[in-house]
Motif scaffolding. Structure first.
Motif, PDB file in Angstrom:
ATOM      1  N   PRO A 694      45.837  30.789  51.905  1.00  0.00           N
ATOM      2  CA  PRO A 694      46.557  30.389  50.681  1.00  0.00           C
ATOM      3  C   PRO A 694      47.577  29.270  50.900  1.00  0.00           C
ATOM      4  O   PRO A 694      47.565  28.292  50.126  1.00  0.00           O
ATOM      5  CB  PRO A 694      47.222  31.699  50.228  1.00  0.00           C
ATOM      6  CG  PRO A 694      46.353  32.774  50.783  1.00  0.00           C
ATOM      7  CD  PRO A 694      45.888  32.257  52.112  1.00  0.00           C
ATOM      8  N   PRO A 695      48.460  29.341  51.909  1.00  0.00           N
ATOM      9  CA  PRO A 695      49.397  28.216  52.070  1.00  0.00           C
ATOM     10  C   PRO A 695      48.707  26.911  52.431  1.00  0.00           C
ATOM     11  O   PRO A 695      49.168  25.830  52.024  1.00  0.00           O
ATOM     12  CB  PRO A 695      50.337  28.686  53.195  1.00  0.00           C
ATOM     13  CG  PRO A 695      49.629  29.784  53.891  1.00  0.00           C
ATOM     14  CD  PRO A 695      48.775  30.440  52.857  1.00  0.00           C
ATOM     15  N   TYR A 879      48.395  29.181  40.214  1.00  0.00           N
ATOM     16  CA  TYR A 879      48.344  29.390  41.668  1.00  0.00           C
ATOM     17  C   TYR A 879      49.657  29.088  42.395  1.00  0.00           C
ATOM     18  O   TYR A 879      49.976  29.745  43.383  1.00  0.00           O
ATOM     19  CB  TYR A 879      47.235  28.517  42.256  1.00  0.00           C
ATOM     20  CG  TYR A 879      46.688  29.024  43.577  1.00  0.00           C
ATOM     21  CD1 TYR A 879      45.785  30.083  43.609  1.00  0.00           C
ATOM     22  CD2 TYR A 879      47.072  28.432  44.775  1.00  0.00           C
ATOM     23  CE1 TYR A 879      45.268  30.548  44.821  1.00  0.00           C
ATOM     24  CE2 TYR A 879      46.563  28.886  45.987  1.00  0.00           C
ATOM     25  CZ  TYR A 879      45.665  29.946  46.005  1.00  0.00           C
ATOM     26  OH  TYR A 879      45.178  30.396  47.193  1.00  0.00           O
ATOM     27  N   LEU A 880      50.411  28.100  41.955  1.00  0.00           N
ATOM     28  CA  LEU A 880      51.564  27.616  42.720  1.00  0.00           C
ATOM     29  C   LEU A 880      52.676  28.656  42.764  1.00  0.00           C
ATOM     30  O   LEU A 880      53.129  29.124  41.715  1.00  0.00           O
ATOM     31  CB  LEU A 880      52.091  26.313  42.118  1.00  0.00           C
ATOM     32  CG  LEU A 880      53.208  25.607  42.898  1.00  0.00           C
ATOM     33  CD1 LEU A 880      52.690  25.107  44.243  1.00  0.00           C
ATOM     34  CD2 LEU A 880      53.767  24.434  42.089  1.00  0.00           C
ATOM     35  N   PRO A 881      53.190  29.010  43.968  1.00  0.00           N
ATOM     36  CA  PRO A 881      54.296  29.974  44.071  1.00  0.00           C
ATOM     37  C   PRO A 881      55.646  29.300  43.835  1.00  0.00           C
ATOM     38  O   PRO A 881      55.740  28.078  43.787  1.00  0.00           O
ATOM     39  CB  PRO A 881      54.179  30.481  45.507  1.00  0.00           C
ATOM     40  CG  PRO A 881      53.646  29.309  46.263  1.00  0.00           C
ATOM     41  CD  PRO A 881      52.699  28.605  45.296  1.00  0.00           C
ATOM     42  N   GLU A 882      56.694  30.110  43.720  1.00  0.00           N
ATOM     43  CA  GLU A 882      58.077  29.631  43.653  1.00  0.00           C
ATOM     44  C   GLU A 882      58.775  30.042  44.950  1.00  0.00           C
ATOM     45  O   GLU A 882      58.987  31.235  45.201  1.00  0.00           O
ATOM     46  CB  GLU A 882      58.807  30.231  42.449  1.00  0.00           C
ATOM     47  CG  GLU A 882      60.280  29.855  42.377  1.00  0.00           C
ATOM     48  CD  GLU A 882      60.490  28.355  42.355  1.00  0.00           C
ATOM     49  OE1 GLU A 882      61.023  27.824  43.347  1.00  0.00           O
ATOM     50  OE2 GLU A 882      60.097  27.711  41.359  1.00  0.00           O
ATOM     51  N   ARG A 899      49.211  38.795  50.318  1.00  0.00           N
ATOM     52  CA  ARG A 899      49.476  38.815  48.877  1.00  0.00           C
ATOM     53  C   ARG A 899      49.135  37.468  48.238  1.00  0.00           C
ATOM     54  O   ARG A 899      49.162  36.433  48.887  1.00  0.00           O
ATOM     55  CB  ARG A 899      50.938  39.188  48.629  1.00  0.00           C
ATOM     56  CG  ARG A 899      51.281  40.569  49.201  1.00  0.00           C
ATOM     57  CD  ARG A 899      52.778  40.807  49.261  1.00  0.00           C
ATOM     58  NE  ARG A 899      53.371  40.846  47.924  1.00  0.00           N
ATOM     59  CZ  ARG A 899      54.676  40.895  47.706  1.00  0.00           C
ATOM     60  NH1 ARG A 899      55.515  40.898  48.749  1.00  0.00           N
ATOM     61  NH2 ARG A 899      55.135  40.932  46.469  1.00  0.00           N
ATOM     62  N   HIS A 900      48.839  37.491  46.933  1.00  0.00           N
ATOM     63  CA  HIS A 900      48.429  36.294  46.196  1.00  0.00           C
ATOM     64  C   HIS A 900      49.633  35.364  46.016  1.00  0.00           C
ATOM     65  O   HIS A 900      50.764  35.825  45.816  1.00  0.00           O
ATOM     66  CB  HIS A 900      47.863  36.683  44.830  1.00  0.00           C
ATOM     67  CG  HIS A 900      47.134  35.574  44.143  1.00  0.00           C
ATOM     68  ND1 HIS A 900      47.781  34.588  43.417  1.00  0.00           N
ATOM     69  CD2 HIS A 900      45.801  35.283  44.074  1.00  0.00           C
ATOM     70  CE1 HIS A 900      46.892  33.750  42.927  1.00  0.00           C
ATOM     71  NE2 HIS A 900      45.673  34.149  43.308  1.00  0.00           N
ATOM     72  N   PRO A 901      49.411  34.044  46.050  1.00  0.00           N
ATOM     73  CA  PRO A 901      50.539  33.116  45.875  1.00  0.00           C
ATOM     74  C   PRO A 901      51.300  33.328  44.569  1.00  0.00           C
ATOM     75  O   PRO A 901      52.520  33.130  44.517  1.00  0.00           O
ATOM     76  CB  PRO A 901      49.846  31.747  45.895  1.00  0.00           C
ATOM     77  CG  PRO A 901      48.606  31.958  46.679  1.00  0.00           C
ATOM     78  CD  PRO A 901      48.163  33.349  46.376  1.00  0.00           C
TER      79      PRO A 901
END
Length: 905
Positions: A694-695, A879-882, A899-901
């Motif tokens: 994911p990253p 999709y983009l995390p904070e 875990r999902h983003p």
């Protein structure tokens, strides 16, 4: 001395003898301006040769100042002054007897080393032999001697101007003065402070007797008390103590303003200034002498007042006078040149400016830096602002002529006036009043200052600012090609493919640099790697500027690109690893701020040299200056504590954390070590683990969106876009890019201030929305350019909005997120892979943009970029995390748990 407020007559005599070093400083600084016309006639020197001869002194002065501080602390103040006499004599003899320009350059280099050394050691020595009540006047003897040396150079040179090889006599007079200085220094006593510091009380008593001071034991006890209050330790480490750092900041700031209010520009170019104003040559001939006399007289006034009214009042009054006189002098050049009344106003303004400078920054700068540093490291600490002085001197001397040629003398003088106003605010806010204070009282002041600011984040901001100079170099070398391309495509008849190669060769080198950057950052450390990159930037700047052919230019751009690719990883990586979570976003964004600042500066440089013959060479060479600044600045910054812990250097990490003001270094180390205990094997295969996908996907998508929404196409080809919009002249196409750079900078500053409050995702989305709209409008305006006359101005507006939205969104957020989302053990490697992909995409854009435009047109190309932006909005939504609310260790734990983003918000 240390206890009495006034000193005996013998102290004044010793101060006068030591100040002969200042006289040599002034003479050898001024004599070159008188000798250059004769040298040009003798050897037929061109502008480049003249620049080399003048800069040899500046290079020597930087070297001399850099090494002298440590030497003065080790060998003693007097011994170094005596060595300087020999260097002055040798340099003057080599210059005067030079059979060729090479010998002359060598002589001037040696003379410059003596100038840089004596500019530090003489004020240092004078401060340590002076009683508090007379210290201001006695240290100012050095500045008086400098002004007298300048006057002697002007007066002694005039009879020699018409003499065959008169320039040789000018230099030989300097050798005679140096021999006299060498003789009189034999009678100087050593500094009693230095003798006590080195446990030689017997010689300290002898030195005090030579100075006419009888209460030996009281003075020595007072010096010992001062030493007891100072913390012993390694001198380089001591420079970073909380009570020393603000004093270094004050010293560097004083010399920044001393040089950037234009004193040397005006002294060096005074005859030319008055030639431009229409003053008759016979009158202009005497301007240098008149200015030198005013300089001497006002320095005498400063000596008389400094211990009576204090340092700060003289600074405030003098700086205000400089601001007003510079504004008036600029006005005289802005108006008609035929008005004699304005000529009179110009002369009066110039003389007032010189007098106010002598009263304030000219005298107070050297005095204050001689007073404010701890005894144990006083020489070393003084070397930092002294080197800065000569570096700032060189920068001003470099860009002054080009600025005049492009914008005129009036605008330059008004710029100097604005800087003088900034200097006034700086002095009122930061410069302490040291009148009548003992050295111990001055140090107590800095200790209290440090206690008041110990909770401040200023250290993190200073560290990030210096490191972010790498981002400025990135921006400079990215943006400068926009102006260069307009000039070389005509000079070398470059087609679309050759233009694409000229642009993308930098990116090709960046691709290689990014590929090795993670490995290099983990092997050599963040700090040492940044220092090495600074050297590559400097070499690359000169290699680009001296390129004789397209092939040479491509190779030089490729070399510079290696540094660009590496610095684009290591600088945000370094900043992220030293920053606390609560301000990490703002600090990492400083790299982006520096990058867009570099682009703005590159556009300004392009505008300055746009109409100069082969001006593109100067555009490139100017990019070397920040490289020198970064190399020097990184010398005084800490290594990343996280990297040091990762390499098992626990004690070093503890020292770095203390440098950064961390209250609990042991607890911070335990937290970092706990994170490292989970580390994966640092190999490329480790990136393929399921929890790392994911990253990595986020990184790849972010750089894809950044490149394929066209930012580098706009940066590289902005003048070309404006030409397509109807701005046909070279300057007309380049000048709007300055506005592009300005908006880019302003919006980046705003984004930096809110990124930790608003959040990464919010800025990302808002920026993309504006970017998509502006690209659509820009493409439409270019499509209608021939049938709708306001379209050319809509193009300008759309480009400004586009760049602003990019700066607010992708520009501010992408690099920050990429520096946060990877685990400590794989951060360098993962960022290297992602940034390598970024440069691959960049190569595609830079290489194909001219060709695609030639096939489908500018409008359709920009509309395709807008569609990519729409895809970016969908990516952000789903999709983009904070990452702004979490520490680096918390983010790593999130990925390891699979875990999902989207849940990291």
């Amino acid at each position: 001395m240390a206890l009495s407020s006034k000193g005996p007559l013998r102290v004044f005599l010793v101060a006068a003898v030591a100040s002969v070093g200042g006289l040599l400083f002034g003479y050898n600084t001024a004599v070159i301006s008188e000798a250059l016309p004769l040298l040009m006639k003798t050897w037929g020197l061109n502008a480049v040769n003249v620049g080399v001869v003048v800069s040899a002194v500046l290079v020597g002065a930087i070297l001399g100042a850099a090494v002298t501080g440590r030497m003065a602390d080790f060998l003693g103040r007097r011994d170094v002054i005596m060595v300087n006499a020999g260097f002055f004599a040798l340099g003057a003899f080599l210059s005067g007897m030079a059979p060729s320009m090479g010998w002359l350059i060598g002589g001037r280099l040696i003379t410059g080393m003596a100038i840089g050394s004596v500019s530090l050691t003489v004020p240092l020595y004078l401060a340590e032999i002076s009683p508090p009540g007379n210290r201001g006047a006695l240290v100012s003897f050095n500045q008086l001697a400098i002004t007298i040396g300048i006057l002697i150079a002007y007066l002694a040179s005039q009879p020699l101007i018409e003499v065959e090889n008169g320039w040789r006599h000018m230099f030989m007079l300097g050798a005679t003065l140096a021999l006299f200085f060498g003789i009189v220094t034999l009678f100087l006593p050593q500094s009693p402070y230095w003798m006590v510091l080195h446990d030689d009380e017997e010689e300290a008593r002898a030195a005090l007797s030579s100075l006419g001071i009888t209460h030996h034991e009281e003075v020595i006890a007072h010096i010992k008390e001062e030493l007891t209050a100072e913390a012993p330790g390694d001198s380089w480490v001591e420079l970073f103590r909380p009570n020393v750092r603000p004093a270094l900041f004050v010293g560097i700031g004083l010399f920044f303003f001393q040089q950037f209010v234009g004193i040397n520009s005006i002294l060096y170019y005074a005859p030319r200034i008055f030639e431009l104003s229409g003053i008759p040559s016979g009158l202009a001939f005497w301007e240098s002498d008149i200015m030198a006399v005013v300089n001497v007289l006002m320095t005498l006034v400063a000596i008389f007042l400094v211990d009576r009214v204090g340092r700060r009042p003289l600074l405030n009054i003098g700086i205000i006078g400089m601001a007003v006189s510079l504004a008036a002098l600029g006005y005289t050049f802005f108006q008609a040149q035929s008005l004699w009344a304005l000529h009179g106003l110009g002369i009066a303004s110039l003389l007032i400016y010189i007098g106010c400078f002598a009263l304030s920054l000219g005298t107070m700068g050297w005095l204050i830096i001689a007073e404010i540093y701890p005894l144990r490291i006083r020489g070393l600490a003084m070397s930092i602002p002294t080197v800065s002085h000569w570096l700032f001197n060189g920068i001003v001397s470099f860009w002054f002529p080009g600025f005049i040629e492009r914008f005129g003398i009036a605008w330059l003088l008004w710029l100097y006036a604005l800087i003088a106003v900034a200097a006034w605010f700086f002095c009122r806010r930061f410069v302490p009043e040291t009148k009548g204070l003992s050295f111990k009282a001055i140090q107590d002041f800095w200790v209290k200052w440090a206690e008041r600011t110990k909770e401040s984040n200023i250290l993190y901001y200073i560290t990030a600012t210096v490191a972010a100079t790498g981002g400025m170099l990135f921006g400079l070398n990215t943006g400068v090609i926009a102006g260069v391309l307009l000039l070389i495509k005509e000079q070398w008849a470059l087609g679309p493919v050759a233009q694409g190669l000229a642009v993308s060769s930098l990116t090709g080198g960046a691709l290689l640099g990014s590929a090795i950057s993670g490995w290099a950052a983990d092997l050599f450390g963040r700090r040492y790697l940044i220092m090495g990159l600074a050297v590559i930037f400097v070499v690359g700047a000169f290699a680009n500027g001296l390129a004789p052919s397209l092939g040479w230019l491509l190779a030089a751009r490729f070399l510079t690109g290696i540094a660009v690719g590496t610095v684009s990883l290591v600088v945000p990586l370094y900043i992220a690893e030293i920053a606390p979570a609560k301000i990490r976003g703002a600090l990492v964004t400083m790299n982006q701020l520096a990058l867009v600042g570099g682009i703005l500066i590159s556009y300004l440089i392009n505008a300055i040299f746009a109409n100069v013959a082969e001006g593109w060479r100067s555009m490139f060479i100017a990019c070397a200056i920040p490289g020198v600044v970064m190399a020097l600045g990184m010398l005084f910054l800490p290594e990343s504590p996280r990297w040091m812990i990762n390499r098992g250097k626990i004690s070093g990490a503890r020292r770095m954390l203390r440098w950064l003001g961390v209250s609990d270094p042991a607890g911070e180390i335990d937290q970092i070590r706990e994170s490292l205990a989970k580390k994966s094997e640092n190999k490329l295969s480790a990136l393929l683990q399921p929890w790392m996908r994911p990253p990595l996907i986020i990184g790849f998508i972010l750089v894809f969106i950044e490149q394929f929404t066209g930012i580098n196409a706009v940066i590289y080809y902005a003048p070309t876009i404006f030409q397509a919009a109807g701005f046909t002249s070279t300057l007309g196409a380049i000048f709007p890019t300055v506005g592009v750079g300005f908006f880019n900078l302003i919006i980046t500053v705003l984004a930096m201030r809110v990124v930790d409050k608003v959040g990464r995702r919010t800025l990302f989305s808002l920026g993309l929305v504006g970017l998509v709209v502006s690209l659509a409008v820009l493409g439409s305006a270019i499509h209608l350019i021939e049938s709708f006359w306001p379209a050319k101005w809509i193009v300008v507006g759309a480009v400004l909005v586009y760049v602003s939205c990019f700066a607010m969104g992708l520009g501010a957020v992408n690099g920050l997120i990429i520096s946060e989302i990877y685990p400590q053990s794989l951060r360098g490697l993962a960022m290297s892979v992602v940034i390598t992909a970024n440069y691959l995409f960049d190569i595609v854009i830079g290489l194909t943009f001219p060709t695609i435009v030639s096939y489908i047109g500018m409008s359709f190309t920009l509309w395709i970029y807008a569609l990519v932006g729409v895809g970016g909005l969908l990516f952000c939504r789903f999709y983009l995390p904070e990452t702004g609310k979490h520490s680096l260790e918390e983010i790593e734990t999130h990925w390891r748990e699979g875990r999902h983003p989207r849940t990291l918000r």
